[in-house]
Structures are given as C-alpha cells and as structure tokens.
Design an enzyme around this catalytic site. Sequence first.
Site, short mmCIF file in Angstrom:
data_model
loop_
_atom_site.label_atom_id
_atom_site.label_comp_id
_atom_site.label_asym_id
_atom_site.label_seq_id
_atom_site.Cartn_x
_atom_site.Cartn_y
_atom_site.Cartn_z
CG ASP A 130 -58.43 81.37 16.58
OD1 ASP A 130 -59.33 80.51 16.66
OD2 ASP A 130 -58.06 81.88 15.50
CB CYS A 131 -56.12 84.49 21.95
SG CYS A 131 -57.18 85.88 21.53
#
Length: 384
Positions: A130-131
């Site tokens: 996600d990051c």
Amino acid sequence: MPVKTIEEINERILEGKAVVVTAEEMIDIVEENGAKKAAKMVDVVTTGTFGAMCSSGAFINFGHSDPPIRMTRVWLNDVMAYGGIAAVDAYIGATELSESQGMQYGGAHVIEDFIAGKDIKLYAESYGTDCYPRKSIATTINKNNVNQAFMFNPRNCYQNYPAGTNSSDRTIYTYMGTLLPEFGNVTYCTSGQLSPLLNDPEYRTIGIGTRVFIGGTHGYVSFQGTQHDPGQVRMPNGTPASSAGTLALIGDLKKMSTDFIRAATYEKYGTTLFVGVGIPIPILDEDMAMKTAVSDKDIYTNIVDKSGKTSFSQAVSYQELRSGYVTINNKKVPTSPLSSTVKAREIADLLKTQIKKGEFLLTKSAEGLPTDKKRLNKLEVRGY
C-alpha cells in the site's frame, strides 16, 4: 617506554615537522641506525597493498521514485544485488556474476564502472504494498544521481596468505589464478614488507576507527574482518606463518578512483576486485620501529597444494617468492605475484605525501582488534 603519542605525531604533522617514510625505507633506516634511534627519528611509516580482495562490495541508496517502490530484487547492469535491506538500498558484491555475460562481467565491474562515472542500468522488482505500490522499475543511475554510495568490504588486507601450487596432472583454475600441473608454477598474493598488517603484526596501532587510504580516498577500519584469525602460528618477529588478521574497511565510493579500484576476471573461476589500501603506522616506540622494519627475507608463508590431491606444504620466504623461482622436490618452479608491488609502492608514497602535507592525520583506534588465540570454526555438514 613510549617515545611519542599519536597526538604528538599529529601536532608535528600540522606543523610540517613530521618525518614520514615508507615501510621499505624504514628497513634501511633501522639497519643503519638501530631501532631505538629510528624510533626517535621517524614519526610515521606508510604501508600499501594492491591485490584481489574478493570479499568486497558497496552499499548504494538509489533514492525514491514516484510512485515509490520497495525493491526486493535488484539488478545493476544485469548483475544481481542484494535488496533485502530497505526500500531503495542494495548491496552489490564484487564476485556476483552477470546473468547474461557470466564470468566476463560481475559486481566488481559494476563497482569500477560506477567509480568511473558511467551510467549503470538499474532494474528492480517488488510485490507491491500500500505504501510502495510500484512493482517494477527500469532506469539508469550513476555516482552523481544516487544518494549515498559507500564501499564496505567485510574482509580485506589479509595478514599473510598461503601461496598456491598444483600437484595434479591437469591445469586447475582457482582464486590463486591458473595453476599448472605437476608443480608447474607457484602464485602468491601479498605486498610482503609493504603490507599493512605485516608491519603491525600484533595490531598495536591498527584497530577499529583507524583512518586508512582506500581506493584513492580516505576511509576507516570499521571492524575486524571476517575470518580474522589472530591465533595463527607466529614467527619470532611476530609475523604470522600463514593467513591471520583481516580488516573490514569502509570508504566513500563516490570519491574513489579507478587508479586504485579495478575489476578482474580469473579464468574459469570468477570475478574479483583489486583494491588499493594504505595504512599509516605511528612509530610510538622502539618496538614499533623494529616491527615496521620487517623485510621480505623475514616474512614466511606456506606453499600449499590447491588441487586437494596432497597435503603438501612448504615454508618459503617472500624474498624467495619474489626471486622468480622456488625449489619444490628438487625442481625449479617459477613464481608469480597476484598483487602489484608497483601499485603498493605508489600507495605508500602517495600516503606519505598526503601526511607530510597535513592532508591526512592519524587516528587512535576506538578499540583494538581481537588478539585471542581461538582458531576459526569450520562449517560442519549436519543436515536438518
């Protein structure tokens, strides 16, 4: 009794009064004046070595892309680098081989090309998070557009090393070069009387935090090197009879020069990196004066059979090795070095000049290298 301290020597360097000589020059000084007088005359002895140091490599931080990627598999010029550190850090090892060119190109060549300022192809993959959503990236990097790049070598500057020969009936290809059959040749790899740890055999001045010349710039001893083995049998002058101490070294890759860092391929063995290292030794007392006056005739190693066919071992001095021939089983056998005495002298002379100009000050080690007599462990095949 101490004649002078490192602090006092540094003061003399800054005042332009320090007497600095190379390890080869120190031999004659001690012979002519004696160790006691030489200790008062000389402040610093410079050493040098330039040889294949396979346990070498570099950390590089590439910087973050947009969108960012957490690199898990990394290649530089098609040579795999280790990416299991952090998002955009990688370690390129000197002996890693190209996936397309094999032994003709490897991590050592990537490092040399990087130092030379060439563009290096970077390809990296990731599983995506996600990051760090990006899953792959292909670009080029060089020493001007990466963040940090520093050489970190886990094992350099071996304190002596066995010479190699071959008793078998065929040519063999090894990390000691090509060895001809039936004791056809002998190869060796050290700068002998110029070698750093042979001039400080008991590690009195070289330790963690010692400032060194590495690859054309200034770096440091970061720790004992891997396979550091101070318990090796010693000669009366303190030098080991075979491989003993080692150093882990660190330095700024961006400031290095291909004059002192060169890639090489050993035929049918693999790639390696020739690293130039010089270490100044402060002459604190008579003992250090005597230790830094050691000559090739008083430094011994063993010639060993790299074919594994026999347990052959023969003691030999570096004076004999450098003569071009040794005698094995009543046979005259040619010898050849795998390290450069010419480059070692150049490094010792360059370091001497830098110190005399006040461009290189000595450091007192934060901690000494281990001197215990425990020998190295061997890897046991236990199964699991």
